[in-house]
Structure formats: C-alpha cells, structure tokens
Design a protein around this motif. Structure first.
Motif, PDB file in Angstrom:
ATOM      1  N   ARG A   1     -14.581  29.001 -51.774  1.00 21.60           N
ATOM      2  CA  ARG A   1     -14.848  28.335 -49.654  1.00 21.60           C
ATOM      3  C   ARG A   1     -14.960  27.367 -48.913  1.00 21.60           C
ATOM      4  NH1 ARG A   1     -20.996  31.263 -48.683  1.00 21.60           N
ATOM      5  NH2 ARG A   1     -20.447  33.186 -49.400  1.00 21.60           N
ATOM      6  N   ARG A   2     -15.268  25.885 -49.527  1.00 21.37           N
ATOM      7  CA  ARG A   2     -15.680  25.003 -48.898  1.00 21.37           C
ATOM      8  C   ARG A   2     -13.980  24.372 -48.765  1.00 21.37           C
ATOM      9  NH1 ARG A   2     -19.999  22.568 -49.244  1.00 21.37           N
ATOM     10  NH2 ARG A   2     -19.029  20.341 -49.089  1.00 21.37           N
ATOM     11  N   GLU A   3     -12.830  25.080 -49.965  1.00 21.91           N
ATOM     12  CA  GLU A   3     -11.575  24.904 -49.595  1.00 21.91           C
ATOM     13  C   GLU A   3     -11.218  25.635 -49.019  1.00 21.91           C
ATOM     14  OE1 GLU A   3      -7.511  25.012 -52.430  1.00 21.91           O
ATOM     15  OE2 GLU A   3      -9.382  25.580 -53.280  1.00 21.91           O
ATOM     16  N   LYS A   4     -11.498  26.972 -48.738  1.00 20.51           N
ATOM     17  CA  LYS A   4     -10.587  27.489 -47.768  1.00 20.51           C
ATOM     18  C   LYS A   4     -11.208  26.816 -46.629  1.00 20.51           C
ATOM     19  CE  LYS A   4     -10.924  32.231 -45.978  1.00 20.51           C
ATOM     20  NZ  LYS A   4     -11.674  33.612 -46.199  1.00 20.51           N
ATOM     21  N   ASN A   5     -12.372  26.618 -46.255  1.00 19.45           N
ATOM     22  CA  ASN A   5     -12.637  26.339 -44.871  1.00 19.45           C
ATOM     23  C   ASN A   5     -12.667  24.658 -44.735  1.00 19.45           C
ATOM     24  OD1 ASN A   5     -13.326  28.326 -44.022  1.00 19.45           O
ATOM     25  ND2 ASN A   5     -15.961  27.781 -45.635  1.00 19.45           N
ATOM     26  N   GLY A   6     -11.184  23.587 -45.139  1.00 21.57           N
ATOM     27  CA  GLY A   6     -11.084  22.709 -45.250  1.00 21.57           C
ATOM     28  C   GLY A   6     -12.337  21.404 -45.348  1.00 21.57           C
ATOM     29  N   GLN A   7     -13.021  22.220 -46.388  1.00 23.66           N
ATOM     30  CA  GLN A   7     -14.260  20.995 -46.695  1.00 23.66           C
ATOM     31  C   GLN A   7     -13.684  20.261 -48.201  1.00 23.66           C
ATOM     32  OE1 GLN A   7     -17.310  24.441 -46.607  1.00 23.66           O
ATOM     33  NE2 GLN A   7     -18.374  23.628 -44.764  1.00 23.66           N
ATOM     34  N   GLY A   8     -14.756  19.089 -47.724  1.00 25.27           N
ATOM     35  CA  GLY A   8     -14.503  18.223 -49.139  1.00 25.27           C
ATOM     36  C   GLY A   8     -15.140  18.782 -50.143  1.00 25.27           C
ATOM     37  N   GLU A   9     -14.806  18.192 -51.267  1.00 22.00           N
ATOM     38  CA  GLU A   9     -15.772  18.428 -52.926  1.00 22.00           C
ATOM     39  C   GLU A   9     -17.379  18.726 -52.711  1.00 22.00           C
ATOM     40  OE1 GLU A   9     -15.282  16.076 -56.044  1.00 22.00           O
ATOM     41  OE2 GLU A   9     -12.828  16.781 -55.966  1.00 22.00           O
ATOM     42  N   TRP A  10     -17.831  19.477 -53.582  1.00 16.70           N
ATOM     43  CA  TRP A  10     -19.558  19.761 -52.907  1.00 16.70           C
ATOM     44  C   TRP A  10     -20.135  18.657 -53.884  1.00 16.70           C
ATOM     45  CZ3 TRP A  10     -22.384  23.338 -55.540  1.00 16.70           C
ATOM     46  CH2 TRP A  10     -23.888  23.554 -55.105  1.00 16.70           C
ATOM     47  N   ASP A  11     -21.571  18.446 -53.951  1.00 19.42           N
ATOM     48  CA  ASP A  11     -22.042  17.974 -55.583  1.00 19.42           C
ATOM     49  C   ASP A  11     -23.678  18.638 -54.256  1.00 19.42           C
ATOM     50  OD1 ASP A  11     -24.169  17.127 -57.269  1.00 19.42           O
ATOM     51  OD2 ASP A  11     -22.069  15.034 -56.997  1.00 19.42           O
ATOM     52  N   ILE A  12     -24.717  19.369 -55.291  1.00 19.25           N
ATOM     53  CA  ILE A  12     -25.780  19.615 -55.133  1.00 19.25           C
ATOM     54  C   ILE A  12     -26.866  18.765 -54.558  1.00 19.25           C
ATOM     55  CG2 ILE A  12     -26.197  20.680 -57.111  1.00 19.25           C
ATOM     56  CD1 ILE A  12     -28.480  22.614 -55.970  1.00 19.25           C
ATOM     57  N   TRP A  13     -26.528  17.188 -55.962  1.00 20.13           N
ATOM     58  CA  TRP A  13     -27.410  16.317 -55.601  1.00 20.13           C
ATOM     59  C   TRP A  13     -26.699  14.876 -54.460  1.00 20.13           C
ATOM     60  CZ3 TRP A  13     -30.217  18.434 -59.536  1.00 20.13           C
ATOM     61  CH2 TRP A  13     -30.249  18.813 -60.987  1.00 20.13           C
ATOM     62  N   ARG A  14     -26.283  15.742 -54.043  1.00 18.90           N
ATOM     63  CA  ARG A  14     -25.766  14.898 -52.764  1.00 18.90           C
ATOM     64  C   ARG A  14     -25.664  14.951 -51.784  1.00 18.90           C
ATOM     65  NH1 ARG A  14     -20.045  13.320 -54.062  1.00 18.90           N
ATOM     66  NH2 ARG A  14     -19.271  15.818 -52.618  1.00 18.90           N
ATOM     67  N   ASP A  15     -25.556  16.195 -51.472  1.00 14.83           N
ATOM     68  CA  ASP A  15     -25.188  17.198 -50.230  1.00 14.83           C
ATOM     69  C   ASP A  15     -25.976  18.612 -50.050  1.00 14.83           C
ATOM     70  OD1 ASP A  15     -22.346  15.275 -50.469  1.00 14.83           O
ATOM     71  OD2 ASP A  15     -21.541  17.472 -51.610  1.00 14.83           O
ATOM     72  N   GLY A  16     -27.215  18.700 -50.973  1.00 17.67           N
ATOM     73  CA  GLY A  16     -27.818  19.491 -50.957  1.00 17.67           C
ATOM     74  C   GLY A  16     -27.137  20.823 -50.270  1.00 17.67           C
ATOM     75  N   CYS A  17     -27.756  21.969 -49.888  1.00 14.67           N
ATOM     76  CA  CYS A  17     -27.279  23.269 -49.316  1.00 14.67           C
ATOM     77  C   CYS A  17     -27.339  23.280 -48.085  1.00 14.67           C
ATOM     78  CB  CYS A  17     -27.830  24.176 -49.977  1.00 14.67           C
ATOM     79  SG  CYS A  17     -27.370  24.150 -52.133  1.00 14.67           S
ATOM     80  N   PRO A  18     -25.873  24.024 -47.117  1.00 15.23           N
ATOM     81  CA  PRO A  18     -26.277  23.852 -45.902  1.00 15.23           C
ATOM     82  C   PRO A  18     -26.715  25.320 -45.375  1.00 15.23           C
ATOM     83  CG  PRO A  18     -23.811  25.144 -46.955  1.00 15.23           C
ATOM     84  CD  PRO A  18     -24.522  24.345 -47.634  1.00 15.23           C
ATOM     85  N   GLY A  19     -28.055  25.443 -44.992  1.00 19.27           N
ATOM     86  CA  GLY A  19     -28.435  26.113 -44.559  1.00 19.27           C
ATOM     87  C   GLY A  19     -29.909  26.598 -45.424  1.00 19.27           C
ATOM     88  N   GLY A  20     -30.169  25.791 -46.395  1.00 19.46           N
ATOM     89  CA  GLY A  20     -31.391  25.675 -47.584  1.00 19.46           C
ATOM     90  C   GLY A  20     -31.731  24.798 -47.464  1.00 19.46           C
ATOM     91  N   GLU A  21     -31.582  23.980 -48.051  1.00 20.76           N
ATOM     92  CA  GLU A  21     -32.645  22.113 -49.115  1.00 20.76           C
ATOM     93  C   GLU A  21     -31.680  21.268 -49.527  1.00 20.76           C
ATOM     94  OE1 GLU A  21     -37.451  22.528 -50.303  1.00 20.76           O
ATOM     95  OE2 GLU A  21     -35.332  23.866 -51.771  1.00 20.76           O
ATOM     96  N   SER A  22     -32.254  20.068 -48.365  1.00 17.17           N
ATOM     97  CA  SER A  22     -31.345  18.705 -48.649  1.00 17.17           C
ATOM     98  C   SER A  22     -31.808  17.975 -49.866  1.00 17.17           C
ATOM     99  CB  SER A  22     -31.436  17.509 -47.963  1.00 17.17           C
ATOM    100  OG  SER A  22     -32.884  17.335 -47.341  1.00 17.17           O
ATOM    101  N   PRO A  23     -31.129  16.938 -50.735  1.00 16.67           N
ATOM    102  CA  PRO A  23     -32.210  16.271 -51.601  1.00 16.67           C
ATOM    103  C   PRO A  23     -33.204  15.990 -51.300  1.00 16.67           C
ATOM    104  CG  PRO A  23     -29.330  15.782 -51.911  1.00 16.67           C
ATOM    105  CD  PRO A  23     -29.599  16.422 -51.000  1.00 16.67           C
ATOM    106  N   GLN A  24     -32.980  14.822 -50.418  1.00 17.29           N
ATOM    107  CA  GLN A  24     -34.568  14.347 -49.557  1.00 17.29           C
ATOM    108  C   GLN A  24     -35.275  15.361 -49.400  1.00 17.29           C
ATOM    109  OE1 GLN A  24     -31.423  14.469 -48.165  1.00 17.29           O
ATOM    110  NE2 GLN A  24     -30.459  12.567 -48.597  1.00 17.29           N
ATOM    111  N   GLN A  25     -35.266  16.846 -48.856  1.00 14.80           N
ATOM    112  CA  GLN A  25     -36.667  17.457 -49.428  1.00 14.80           C
ATOM    113  C   GLN A  25     -37.200  17.568 -50.525  1.00 14.80           C
ATOM    114  OE1 GLN A  25     -33.851  20.211 -46.974  1.00 14.80           O
ATOM    115  NE2 GLN A  25     -35.898  20.700 -44.979  1.00 14.80           N
TER     116      GLN A  25
END
Length: 266
Positions: free
Chosen positions: A140-164
């Motif tokens: 999905r991210r590749e299709k949308n032109g987004q970079g690599e994803w790491d939940i520990w660093r990036d969190g989740c869109p529409g969800g929680e961040s690592p800081q939270q």
C-alpha cells in the motif's frame, strides 16, 4: 535477597495472529489450538515450583480485549478475586503444584491477586493498518509513493504514535515499581509478607514495547524482541536494585523450592 518480577504473557493464537494480520482494537477470539496451548503453558509454568508462583502475585493487569482475558482464564492460576468481566468460557482449575493463599491460612490453592482491566496494556492502535499484514502495508505504501515503514519509529496513520505508546507504558511501569516492587526488592528472603510479583496478559507489540521501556530504551531503537502468541517473558532487576531494571533471559525458578527443602532438613 528478594527480587520482584513482572511476567508478561501474550494472548494465545487467534486467526489473525496466525495469518499475520495487525490486531489492535478488533476483538478476535482464540482458536481452539490457541486455547489448548495456553492450558499447556499454564500447566508447565504456573505452580509453587514453577516460574510463576501464584501466591507471590500481587497484581494482574489484563487488556480489555477478550483474547487476553480468555488467556488469563485458561492459565490455571486459581484466582480468588472475581474476574472483572463476563466469563468467556470454562476457567481452568488451579494447576498441580499451585500454592496456598495466605501460606496455608485459608488452605486454598491459587492467588489472591487483584485483577485489573486497563487500557495501559491494550494493543497498539493500528489505525489505518488494522486487520492487514505487514506485506500489505508495504504494498500500500509503495503504491502511494510512501517510504519504508517501521512501527517503532513511525507509528500508525490514524492510530497511535511511538510517543503515545511510550507515555502510557512509562506510567504503568512507574505504578508497578511504586506499588508492588519498592517494598520488597533487596529484602532478605522470608522477610517480605506481602506478595510482590506482577502478571500482565496483553498483546505482542505493546508487550515488546513494554520490555524496551522497562530497561529505558527508546522503542524506536528497540532490539529485535520477539514474543510469539502465547509466549511468556520476564522483566526484573539486576543486583536487587530498583534502579537497575533488566530483562531476565532465563532464571533458575526452582531454586527457592530447593532452598526451602534444604532448610527443612536442617
């Protein structure tokens, strides 16, 4: 010397965990095989001569999700306090080797620990990534032109961040240390009358993050910690010191029983 512990248990297998789907807010039940394995885990690890000694448990934190609550029901802890939810199925009887509440005063097997449902140990809110696999996220991210994803660093869109995640786990860790560990740590064995160990029954990502925060690590820099469905981990301290938290890779959990037997012979 007394060194309190926190036992972390990930819920048993579900259809989504089996298929690698991110399961946060969705309430997915355990599979038949998941229930079977949790019962076996309880029989192997719960008892007076096992890793988790029921009479030593001071408190049990449980996620609001049914899969975590069902896991606790199946462990065979012999909980004397009523479970704070509508029972999801048969509750396993206390496992062989279970200890007595009040060290023989009541003559009952199991634990007198309070059971608390808390949002502090609910799974990471995956937001837009709920119910899909890591491979699907990458596609999905590749299709949308987004970079690599790491939940520990990036969190989740529409969800929680690592800081939270960090904020809610740090509050939980502080609560555990102040309420259940501070009074016991470093005291001579046999001199602490109140129980001091803590059990947490929750989920994969939140428990992996908890282990990292327990030892003061930024969860974005976490080592590769793995906790399989139904897996058990242990958090503790070095040198019987509250200021030296550690992840316990392996412990001689029968040593206390051996010591008691030897003392009885003398």
């Amino acid at each position: 010397m007394t060194t309190p512990r926190v036992f972390i248990i990930r819920h048993g297998e579900t259809e989504w965990s089996l298929n690698g789907k991110h399961t946060g807010t969705s309430d997915i039940p355990l599979t038949v095989n998941g229930e079977k394995r949790i019962r076996a885990t309880g029989k192997a690890l719960v008892g007076s001569d096992r890793l988790i000694v029921p009479r030593n448990l001071a408190h049990i934190y449980v996620s609001p999700r049914k899969r975590a609550q069902r896991t606790l029901e199946l462990l065979g802890l012999g909980c004397k306090e009523p479970i704070p939810w509508h029972q999801h199925g048969d509750i396993a009887a206390p496992n062989a080797g279970g200890d007595t509440v009040g060290v023989g005063e009541e003559g009952q097997t199991g634990t007198g620990a309070n059971i608390e449902i808390t949002e502090a140990v609910r799974e990471w809110d995956y937001g837009d990534y709920e119910g899909i696999t890591s491979q699907e996220i990458r596609e999905r991210r590749e299709k949308n032109g987004q970079g690599e994803w790491d939940i520990w660093r990036d969190g989740c869109p529409g969800g929680e961040s690592p800081q939270q995640i960090t904020a809610r786990l740090d509050e939980l860790i502080s609560d555990i240390r102040e309420r259940f560990h501070a009074h016991a740590i470093g005291k001579p064995k046999g001199t602490v009358n109140e129980p001091f160990d803590v059990l947490i029954v929750a989920h994969g990502h939140i428990l992996r993050a908890l282990a990292g925060r327990w030892v003061g690590r930024n969860i974005a820099d976490n080592p590769s910690l793995i906790l399989e469905a139904g897996g058990v981990g242990t958090l503790s301290y070095e040198h019987h010191n509250l200021n030296e938290p550690a992840i316990l890779l392996g412990g001689a959990f029968m040593s206390d029983v051996v010591e008691q037997v030897e003392e009885g012979k003398s």
